[in-house]
Design a protein around this motif. Structure first.
Motif, PDB file in Angstrom:
ATOM      1  N   THR A  11     -15.711  -2.928   6.200  1.00 12.32           N
ATOM      2  CA  THR A  11     -15.984  -1.392   5.948  1.00 12.32           C
ATOM      3  C   THR A  11     -15.113  -0.555   6.816  1.00 12.32           C
ATOM      4  N   GLY A  12     -14.278   0.305   6.115  1.00  3.31           N
ATOM      5  CA  GLY A  12     -13.412   1.221   6.494  1.00  3.31           C
ATOM      6  C   GLY A  12     -12.350   1.910   5.832  1.00  3.31           C
ATOM      7  N   ALA A  13     -11.265   2.391   6.328  1.00  2.51           N
ATOM      8  CA  ALA A  13     -10.255   3.333   5.456  1.00  2.51           C
ATOM      9  C   ALA A  13      -9.195   2.172   5.728  1.00  2.51           C
ATOM     10  N   PHE A  14      -8.184   1.901   4.539  1.00  4.23           N
ATOM     11  CA  PHE A  14      -7.135   1.316   4.537  1.00  4.23           C
ATOM     12  C   PHE A  14      -6.291   2.201   3.946  1.00  4.23           C
ATOM     13  N   THR A  15      -5.170   2.550   4.955  1.00  2.87           N
ATOM     14  CA  THR A  15      -4.236   3.573   4.744  1.00  2.87           C
ATOM     15  C   THR A  15      -2.771   3.200   4.526  1.00  2.87           C
ATOM     16  N   ARG A  16      -2.047   3.744   3.712  1.00  5.36           N
ATOM     17  CA  ARG A  16      -0.584   3.376   3.251  1.00  5.36           C
ATOM     18  C   ARG A  16       0.210   4.783   3.058  1.00  5.36           C
ATOM     19  N   ALA A  17       1.313   4.648   2.960  1.00  3.22           N
ATOM     20  CA  ALA A  17       2.123   5.994   2.727  1.00  3.22           C
ATOM     21  C   ALA A  17       1.583   6.896   1.415  1.00  3.22           C
ATOM     22  N   GLY A  18       1.114   6.000   0.491  1.00  8.29           N
ATOM     23  CA  GLY A  18       0.591   6.828  -0.483  1.00  8.29           C
ATOM     24  C   GLY A  18      -0.912   7.559  -0.428  1.00  8.29           C
ATOM     25  N   ALA A  94      -5.562   5.359  -6.256  1.00  8.67           N
ATOM     26  CA  ALA A  94      -5.310   3.919  -5.810  1.00  8.67           C
ATOM     27  C   ALA A  94      -3.806   3.442  -6.504  1.00  8.67           C
ATOM     28  N   PHE A  95      -3.493   3.993  -7.617  1.00 11.48           N
ATOM     29  CA  PHE A  95      -2.158   3.639  -8.238  1.00 11.48           C
ATOM     30  C   PHE A  95      -0.870   4.067  -7.318  1.00 11.48           C
ATOM     31  N   PHE A  96      -1.117   5.278  -6.584  1.00 14.74           N
ATOM     32  CA  PHE A  96      -0.361   5.706  -5.633  1.00 14.74           C
ATOM     33  C   PHE A  96      -0.323   5.043  -4.301  1.00 14.74           C
ATOM     34  N   VAL A  97      -1.571   4.745  -3.923  1.00 17.19           N
ATOM     35  CA  VAL A  97      -1.623   4.006  -2.672  1.00 17.19           C
ATOM     36  C   VAL A  97      -1.147   2.420  -2.662  1.00 17.19           C
ATOM     37  N   LEU A  98      -1.253   1.818  -3.812  1.00 17.38           N
ATOM     38  CA  LEU A  98      -0.864   0.556  -3.763  1.00 17.38           C
ATOM     39  C   LEU A  98       0.600   0.323  -4.505  1.00 17.38           C
ATOM     40  N   ALA A  99       1.344   1.555  -4.829  1.00 14.48           N
ATOM     41  CA  ALA A  99       2.621   1.290  -5.394  1.00 14.48           C
ATOM     42  C   ALA A  99       3.452   0.874  -4.362  1.00 14.48           C
ATOM     43  N   PRO A 100       4.493   0.242  -4.919  1.00 16.15           N
ATOM     44  CA  PRO A 100       5.457  -0.507  -3.915  1.00 16.15           C
ATOM     45  C   PRO A 100       6.108   0.577  -3.241  1.00 16.15           C
ATOM     46  N   SER A 101       5.837   0.227  -1.798  1.00 18.90           N
ATOM     47  CA  SER A 101       6.815   1.186  -0.903  1.00 18.90           C
ATOM     48  C   SER A 101       7.466   0.478   0.345  1.00 18.90           C
ATOM     49  N   GLY A 102       7.393  -0.794   0.414  1.00 16.47           N
ATOM     50  CA  GLY A 102       7.958  -1.508   1.525  1.00 16.47           C
ATOM     51  C   GLY A 102       7.280  -1.375   3.041  1.00 16.47           C
ATOM     52  N   ARG A 103       6.139  -0.456   3.169  1.00 18.47           N
ATOM     53  CA  ARG A 103       5.553   0.017   4.234  1.00 18.47           C
ATOM     54  C   ARG A 103       4.170  -0.878   4.243  1.00 18.47           C
TER      55      ARG A 103
END
Length: 256
Positions: A11-18, A94-103
């Motif tokens: 349980t928590g927050a998973f953060t990427r660039a998107g 989620a589409f933007f969060v999981l889109a390929p970014s290399g990060r």
């Protein structure tokens, strides 16, 4: 990391660039992205909920993460409609969060979202849907610049015969200053659905990325200069690299 978190029932927050995915017991219950159309827009633009009532609900119940429960319990939004809009907003972000970014992403345990949605979605299902959406966009028109650069109409006044009503409204807003996200929010539609229509319009030659022509000219100019420089090698027979030219070419390509 997301698969591991699902297996751990974290349980928590998973953060990427998107943006950010919020998990409860390994399931994705909410997602947010600055590029997506949020739940607020989907509910308030459709005259389902007033902006004032939404703001009040967020202010009163956002801290305790029970906005969804209270909107339904007080009869402000039907449960089925809220769940539909919540799921639409989740997949859209989620589409933007999981889109390929290399990060890589980072995870903050026990961080809760403000919505308090009851039903979550398995990360594998969200990941699969994201991959399907990416493939769909590429099949329509394999040029992602229209997703991030403000689209500009490439046609004059009037309605092109092949344009649908949905596309016409997007075309009218494609003024070279609004991004795809801006257009989606103004129409109260999911951002991904707007990207689909923009790619279709681009495939038909009806919209172009604003400024793309200028960037392509910079690349072409740099390539021409490189060919001219290489045509006259120095006395030792080996052309010395033009570092400044290579940097200009790299900058121009990255801008595309």
């Amino acid at each position: 990391m997301l698969h591991r978190l699902a297996a751990e029932r974290a349980t928590g927050a998973f953060t990427r660039a998107g943006g950010t995915l919020f998990l409860v017991d390994g399931q994705i219950v909410h997602a947010e992205s600055p590029a997506a159309t949020g739940l607020e827009v989907l509910l308030t633009r459709g005259s389902v909920l007033s902006q004032a009532r939404w703001d009040a609900a967020l202010s009163r119940w956002g801290r305790e993460g029970s906005v969804a429960h209270n909107l339904v319990a007080r009869g402000h939004v039907p449960l089925g409609l809220l769940e539909l809009c919540q799921r639409t907003a989740l997949y859209d972000a989620a589409f933007f969060v999981l889109a390929p970014s290399g990060r890589l992403g980072r995870f903050r345990r026990e961080v809760r979202d403000w919505l308090g949605a009851g039903v979550g979605v398995a990360p594998a299902a969200v990941e699969s849907e994201t991959a399907r959406r990416l493939a769909l966009l590429d099949r329509i028109w394999p040029d992602a610049r229209i997703d991030v650069l403000p689209p500009a109409s490439a046609v004059g006044a009037g309605r092109p015969p092949t344009v649908t009503d949905r596309q016409l409204r997007i075309l009218q807003l494609a003024d070279g200053t609004r991004t795809a996200t801006d257009i989606a929010r103004e129409l109260g539609r999911p951002a991904f659905h707007t990207l689909v229509e923009l790619r279709r319009l681009a495939a038909g030659g009806l919209v172009v990325p604003a400024g793309s022509g200028r960037m392509e000219e910079h690349v072409a100019e740099a390539v021409r200069e490189g060919e001219q420089s290489a045509a006259v090698p120095p006395a030792d027979g080996f052309a010395k690299p033009d570092v400044a030219l290579l940097r200009r070419l790299m900058d121009a390509l990255e801008a595309l």
